[in-house]
Design a protein around this motif. Sequence first.
Motif, mmCIF file in Angstrom:
data_model
loop_
_atom_site.group_PDB
_atom_site.id
_atom_site.type_symbol
_atom_site.label_atom_id
_atom_site.label_comp_id
_atom_site.label_asym_id
_atom_site.label_seq_id
_atom_site.Cartn_x
_atom_site.Cartn_y
_atom_site.Cartn_z
ATOM 1 N N ARG A 253 19.348 -11.194 -23.454
ATOM 2 C CA ARG A 253 19.244 -12.179 -22.359
ATOM 3 C C ARG A 253 17.840 -12.789 -22.341
ATOM 4 N NH1 ARG A 253 21.996 -8.191 -18.447
ATOM 5 N NH2 ARG A 253 24.181 -8.623 -18.859
ATOM 6 N N THR B 83 24.263 -5.799 -28.474
ATOM 7 C CA THR B 83 24.382 -6.570 -27.239
ATOM 8 C C THR B 83 25.098 -5.784 -26.152
ATOM 9 O OG1 THR B 83 26.398 -7.656 -28.042
ATOM 10 C CG2 THR B 83 24.310 -8.819 -28.369
ATOM 11 N N PRO C 247 21.768 -5.302 -23.484
ATOM 12 C CA PRO C 247 21.988 -6.733 -23.245
ATOM 13 C C PRO C 247 20.760 -7.455 -22.683
ATOM 14 C CG PRO C 247 23.061 -5.439 -21.555
ATOM 15 C CD PRO C 247 22.549 -4.474 -22.578
#
Length: 90
Positions: free
Chosen positions: A84, A76, A80
């Motif tokens: 998301r 993450t 990321p």
Amino acid sequence: MKKSLYFILAVFTIIYIGFLCYKNITGVESTAVDLIATYGGLAIALLYAAINFFGNPLKIVFFVLLILAVIVLILTAVIPDVFRNLFGIA
């Protein structure tokens, strides 16, 4: 043996907290400093867990779960956008 390892980790923890204080006071923005600030505590926590969890089969299961959680944390941090989009947070 376990007590000496815990002592060494306690010293590393104090040094890490001092490092975080230094970072907050000076406001240094560097890749190396940010990496240590982000992952130093994680490494110390993993070492504590590794020392504590070995020796019991149930504790080994929890250690493996901890390793998987750390892998997810690193993913993450590195990618990321994938997470998301996966959770619809875009």
